[in-house]
Write an enzyme that holds these catalytic residues in place. Structure first.
Site, short mmCIF file in Angstrom:
data_model
loop_
_atom_site.label_atom_id
_atom_site.label_comp_id
_atom_site.label_asym_id
_atom_site.label_seq_id
_atom_site.Cartn_x
_atom_site.Cartn_y
_atom_site.Cartn_z
N ASP A 80 0.11 -7.83 26.90
CA ASP A 80 -0.83 -8.44 25.96
C ASP A 80 -1.41 -7.39 25.01
OD1 ASP A 80 -2.08 -7.32 28.25
OD2 ASP A 80 -3.95 -8.35 27.78
N ASP A 110 -0.34 0.44 22.34
CA ASP A 110 -1.14 -0.20 23.41
C ASP A 110 -0.73 -1.65 23.59
OD1 ASP A 110 -3.10 -0.56 25.33
OD2 ASP A 110 -4.68 -0.94 23.87
N GLU A 142 -4.38 -7.69 30.73
CA GLU A 142 -5.02 -6.39 30.98
C GLU A 142 -6.21 -6.18 30.06
OE1 GLU A 142 -5.83 -2.08 30.38
OE2 GLU A 142 -5.21 -3.58 28.90
N GLU A 167 0.15 3.66 29.49
CA GLU A 167 -0.91 3.55 28.49
C GLU A 167 -0.85 4.74 27.53
OE1 GLU A 167 -3.06 1.25 27.87
OE2 GLU A 167 -3.38 0.05 29.67
#
Length: 385
Positions: A80, A110, A142, A167
């Site tokens: 997401d 991201d 997330e 990340e």
């Protein structure tokens, strides 16, 4: 099936909107992203498991597995993105734009981009060469509740030797981060005409006292807890949102305050709740039944991996950078329940995340692919862990 190259796969992932939001009208399913990833990894010989995530708006996790046996490596990320403001963007957020050595787009760093890297690193892998399994995990939500990672850690029994969460860390190994919790404080007063203050109870005035106590608590937390591994060495308490009143000539009947607290790894949730309730106890006693504290979202624990662990040492060796701590939260504490050696390491910078004109620097592409390839070789192609 002919698989896309890195930029093609990145473009296809970015083109599919998958915004997570607490607002129902902005929240989007990640099903198309998961389906695309499933198609790609299935064509590489992975077995695919797509699982609905409970208590979400049509969200799914994907677990892809190549090889068999115990241990191995888990490469994990979320599918997401955050919402975006079109006014701040210089290009279409859902179209990858290359300019000045950067690839712009919502989710490039991201962190949909991480899956494009994984896809390239996995091409050419043969299941016959693997001595331990390789897992790919794509989670949901997330950016809001971390519902996907929470559910995955509760419902799966895989035990990989190591896990990498991609990340955006500028390829610097992250072995520690703060926890996160958020609460809504609601003050219920008694409305009335502003010309007769004694006939009502002004909720804003009570909230003024609450805020004073919270500011004092913020200072106390900084005095009692410090960790020099962080650039912000103390736990933080942020007064994020206030809402109250409906008319200038009415006594405010209700006022709300949303706060977040970011805790250090040495702090437990129960301890933080004690500090919060104790700080407000005198105001609650003065106004019985008028102050309510409720959790906004499920808390996310802090994360810590020992610096002398095998994975931390290997990550430093491969990245040529020292391990560090960060102030934001990730899915690491949930993944760590399955893989005790878990690290956060990925391309792109957190400075671009959640910002207009998010980008991935092209000069990180080859290094990222090298690191992923060597991690796969280490944990899946040899018996050493």
């Amino acid at each position: 099936m002919s698989l896309p190259n890195f930029e093609q796969s990145l473009s296809q992932l970015i083109a599919i909107p998958s915004i997570s939001s607490n607002l129902a009208n902005e929240d989007q399913s990640n099903h198309q992203v998961i389906s695309l990833l499933a198609t790609w990894f299935e064509s590489l010989g992975f077995t695919i498991e797509v699982t609905p995530v409970p208590n979400t708006r049509n969200k799914f996790n994907l677990l892809a597995k190549l090889g068999s046996g115990e241990g191995g490596l888990l490469l994990a990320g979320h599918s997401d993105t955050v919402a975006f403001d079109e006014i701040g963007w210089n290009s279409d957020p859902h179209k990858v734009k290359r300019k000045g050595g950067r690839l712009y787009g919502l989710g490039t760093c991201d962190m949909k981009g991480f899956f494009a890297f994984i896809l390239q690193a996995c091409q050419g892998l043969s299941v016959n060469k693997l001595t331990k399994p390789l897992y790919i995990l794509a989670t949901a939500d997330e950016e809001t509740t971390m519902a996907g990672a929470r559910f995955f850690s509760q419902s799966q029994d895989i035990r990989p030797d190591a896990a990498i969460i991609g990340e955006p860390t500028n390829l610097k190994p992250v072995i520690m981060h703060k926890g996160y919790m958020s609460h809504k404080i609601t003050v219920t007063g008694k409305s009335g005409h502003s010309s007769r203050p004694s006939a009502g109870i002004n909720a804003i005035e009570i909230m003024h006292q609450v805020i004073g106590k919270l500011i004092n608590l913020k200072s106390k937390l900084g005095l009692h807890y410090q960790n020099q591994a962080f650039d912000v060495q103390e736990p933080t308490l942020n007064l994020g949102v206030t809402r109250g009143g409906d008319s200038v000539n009415r006594i405010c009947g209700q006022c709300e305050l949303d706060i977040d607290i970011r805790s250090l790894p040495s702090m437990e949730d129960e301890e933080i709740i004690y500090w919060l309730t104790d700080a407000l106890a005198s105001v609650v006693e003065q106004y019985p039944g008028r102050i309510r504290i409720q959790e906004l979202e499920p808390s996310s624990p802090s994360f810590h991996l020992e610096k002398n662990s095998n994975l931390a040492k290997l990550a430093e060796q491969l990245s040529h950078q020292s391990c560090c701590a960060v102030n934001y939260a990730t899915e690491a504490p949930f993944i760590q329940k399955l893989a005790s050696q878990t690290i956060v390491l990925g391309p792109g910078s957190i400075d671009q995340a959640h910002q207009p004109n998010e980008f991935l620097a092209e000069d990180q592409i080859n290094t990222t692919l090298m690191i992923l390839t060597q991690l796969i070789n280490k944990y899946c192609l040899t018996q050493e862990t």
